[in-house]
Scaffold this active site. Sequence first.
Site, short mmCIF file in Angstrom:
data_model
loop_
_atom_site.label_atom_id
_atom_site.label_comp_id
_atom_site.label_asym_id
_atom_site.label_seq_id
_atom_site.Cartn_x
_atom_site.Cartn_y
_atom_site.Cartn_z
N CYS A 250 0.97 -0.79 -0.30
CA CYS A 250 0.19 0.37 0.09
C CYS A 250 0.84 1.76 0.18
O CYS A 250 0.19 2.41 -0.30
CB CYS A 250 -0.90 0.06 1.42
SG CYS A 250 -2.68 -1.39 1.00
N THR B 266 -16.80 10.59 0.33
CA THR B 266 -16.30 10.76 1.67
C THR B 266 -14.83 9.60 0.93
O THR B 266 -14.67 9.82 2.31
CB THR B 266 -16.80 10.23 2.00
OG1 THR B 266 -17.73 8.89 1.83
CG2 THR B 266 -17.93 10.95 2.05
N SER B 267 -15.05 9.31 0.60
CA SER B 267 -13.44 8.15 0.56
C SER B 267 -13.28 6.76 0.82
O SER B 267 -12.23 6.61 1.79
CB SER B 267 -11.66 9.85 0.51
OG SER B 267 -11.54 10.08 0.10
N ASP C 186 -8.12 -3.25 -5.45
CA ASP C 186 -7.21 -3.21 -4.94
C ASP C 186 -6.07 -4.39 -5.13
O ASP C 186 -5.81 -5.38 -5.55
CB ASP C 186 -7.39 -3.26 -2.78
CG ASP C 186 -5.79 -2.01 -2.63
OD1 ASP C 186 -4.73 -1.76 -3.45
OD2 ASP C 186 -6.54 -1.62 -1.54
N GLY D 63 -10.67 -12.15 -14.19
CA GLY D 63 -9.98 -11.57 -14.29
C GLY D 63 -9.21 -11.13 -15.28
O GLY D 63 -9.68 -11.50 -16.54
N HIS D 64 -7.94 -10.24 -14.90
CA HIS D 64 -7.61 -9.81 -16.39
C HIS D 64 -5.88 -9.63 -16.07
O HIS D 64 -5.32 -9.21 -14.85
CB HIS D 64 -8.01 -8.93 -17.05
CG HIS D 64 -7.28 -7.66 -18.44
ND1 HIS D 64 -7.56 -8.40 -19.53
CD2 HIS D 64 -6.45 -7.46 -18.11
CE1 HIS D 64 -7.09 -7.51 -20.44
NE2 HIS D 64 -5.94 -6.85 -19.59
N THR D 65 -4.99 -10.18 -17.30
CA THR D 65 -3.19 -10.16 -17.69
C THR D 65 -3.15 -9.13 -18.27
O THR D 65 -3.32 -8.82 -19.46
CB THR D 65 -2.65 -11.85 -17.38
OG1 THR D 65 -3.03 -12.36 -18.57
CG2 THR D 65 -3.60 -12.43 -16.39
N ASP E 128 -11.07 0.29 6.87
CA ASP E 128 -9.93 -0.06 7.43
C ASP E 128 -8.30 0.85 6.60
O ASP E 128 -8.45 2.14 6.19
CB ASP E 128 -9.84 -1.75 6.92
CG ASP E 128 -10.27 -0.68 4.65
OD1 ASP E 128 -10.33 0.11 4.60
OD2 ASP E 128 -9.28 -2.22 4.35
#
Length: 352
Positions: free
Chosen positions: A19, A50-51, A70, A141-143, A229
């Site tokens: 992160c 509000t993020s 993420d 998904g994607h690659t 979080d």
Amino acid sequence: MTQTAPEPRLTSLAHGGGCGCKIAPGVLSDLLRGSAALPVPPQLLVGIETSDDAAVWQLSEHQALVATTDFFMPVVDDPFDFGRIAATNAISDVYAMGATPILALAVVGMPINVLSGATIAKVLDGGAQICREAGIPIAGGHTIDSVEPIYGLVALGLIDPALLKKNADAQPGDVLVLGKPLGVGILSAALKKGALDADGYARMIEVTTRLNRPGPDLAAIPGVHAMTDVTGFGLGGHALEMARGSGCDLLIDWPAVPRLAGIDALIALGHVTGASGRNWASYGAGVTLPDGFAEAERALLSDPQTSGGLMVACHPQALDQVMAAFTRHGFGDAAIIGQVGAHTATPRVILR
């Protein structure tokens, strides 16, 4: 006989990790300013206003879809651990809204001419293991072929809108509880410099791969008003988001904030992430520090927390239930770290 050159360390292929890769909050705010003017349909219960941790779309009277994504570059060199950490971090945003995850999509970018197929597969296996622990499939998904290794998830969950927990609904007098200790960014900085011992690495992996499972249980407690979080912007940044969204000061009792063992010694040796300084430059004006507050402590306050803990604002009468929910899911290091102050026109985070 041709010898195969050893693969480089994963962290050596990335200019940042975990992160700590996040764009600084002040820069991000500028980038998103135009998006805030877009029309908001009534079904969108939570957007970018509000993020908050995830978007929420109402499907019916008693069901809403929680959606988030993420991904980041390696925070550790072990590919399996990298996958586990990234997946845990991504799913955390669903838990932070109080929702139950239902499925994930993989987001994968790898330098395929630098890393072997076996190494890349270990990253994916790590993410898959965490998804199994969360009880969800990776449904697609994607690659892409990328210069730097990138891995993460799109994570989806479901919740009754009546139980939804935003980061912007804290109320004056609420108690603040933090589910995980701080210091992951400092451990990762030490790791990248080869200064983290085996015990420190084990602590880092344990905390970053611990799913924030208490989220749905916490959402079901009537006295829990707000939740988020604590991740890339550090405790200071995510607390300030809650303060501004709720229109209240957040009062943090700094000595009560839990920290991972060994953090103080690592900070003293200079193991601080560049993201910590960028974070502070972005939001430090909104934080009031006590007189004589040490620079090392400020670095911990803004330390980016890869796969960090839930921060809960709850009525004092709900505190026992909140702590019991954390304990039930193996979060014995959850701690009371402060309270929500009065409504104010200029909300701040105030350390005391």
